[in-house]
Scaffold this motif. Sequence first.
Motif, PDB file in Angstrom:
ATOM      1  N   ALA A 140      29.314 -59.709  -3.362  1.00 35.54           N
ATOM      2  CA  ALA A 140      30.116 -59.162  -4.464  1.00 35.54           C
ATOM      3  C   ALA A 140      31.601 -59.445  -4.252  1.00 35.54           C
ATOM      4  CB  ALA A 140      29.874 -57.665  -4.596  1.00 35.54           C
ATOM      5  N   SER A 173      23.833 -52.136  -4.234  1.00 33.61           N
ATOM      6  CA  SER A 173      23.801 -53.319  -5.087  1.00 33.61           C
ATOM      7  C   SER A 173      24.274 -52.991  -6.499  1.00 33.61           C
ATOM      8  CB  SER A 173      22.384 -53.886  -5.127  1.00 33.61           C
ATOM      9  OG  SER A 173      22.319 -55.029  -5.942  1.00 33.61           O
ATOM     10  N   ALA A 176      27.986 -52.495  -6.395  1.00 34.32           N
ATOM     11  CA  ALA A 176      28.659 -53.772  -6.136  1.00 34.32           C
ATOM     12  C   ALA A 176      28.780 -54.588  -7.416  1.00 34.32           C
ATOM     13  CB  ALA A 176      27.901 -54.560  -5.069  1.00 34.32           C
ATOM     14  N   ILE A 177      27.747 -54.557  -8.241  1.00 32.08           N
ATOM     15  CA  ILE A 177      27.779 -55.282  -9.513  1.00 32.08           C
ATOM     16  C   ILE A 177      28.836 -54.685 -10.446  1.00 32.08           C
ATOM     17  CG2 ILE A 177      26.461 -55.761 -11.617  1.00 32.08           C
ATOM     18  CD1 ILE A 177      23.975 -56.010  -9.771  1.00 32.08           C
ATOM     19  N   ARG A 180      32.276 -55.636  -9.035  1.00 35.08           N
ATOM     20  CA  ARG A 180      32.536 -57.060  -9.266  1.00 35.08           C
ATOM     21  C   ARG A 180      32.883 -57.337 -10.731  1.00 35.08           C
ATOM     22  NH1 ARG A 180      27.375 -60.525  -9.452  1.00 35.08           N
ATOM     23  NH2 ARG A 180      27.448 -59.551 -11.514  1.00 35.08           N
TER      24      ARG A 180
END
Length: 197
Positions: A140, A173, A176-177, A180
């Motif tokens: 990321a 996850s 992180a997305i 990002r």
Amino acid sequence: PMAASVLQAAEELLRCYDVASLPQESDEKLCLDVAEAEALARALSAIQVAAAAEVAERSRRELGTTGLAQRHGCTTPVALLEVITRTSGAEASRRIQLGSALRSSRSLTAEPLGPRFPLLAAAVVAGEVGPEAAAVIVRALDDIRRVASPDDLDVAEAGLVEHAQRNRVQYVSDLAIVVRDRLDPDGVLPREQERSE
């Protein structure tokens, strides 16, 4: 060397663990063993990824036949790790990539440089963040390194590391997305198109 003796002693101690006794354990003891085994695995993973990155560093292409992998009859550090560890090339490559993102390096003028992601590197070494979560965070942050400001990257790294110390990998996850895409909104559409192809 001290490191080798520590690893050998740890291996000998772990061999004393009676796996066959697990069916007789209470629910509480079983859950405790699972958690403690995972903590040990995180500590061991930190050594694995750091060592893999060091193997890669000592096998750099510019070293030619004097490089570590070449001296052992292997064309790449991945191939050497496959031989040494009896793991797949994909696993060896994963360890190298993660370890390389977390290791210290040197500038072109040979001055020491810290890790790309110092907070994450420290958390991995301390056994607070496992390799799966660490790889998610590295991906990321690498995605946004060219477009995000250094301050934003630092805040993102700190938040993701703190999140990874308390939550399962899927939650890391997911966050992180979000991080990002918030720091690189212009990259959302190209990434979605890449996934659909």
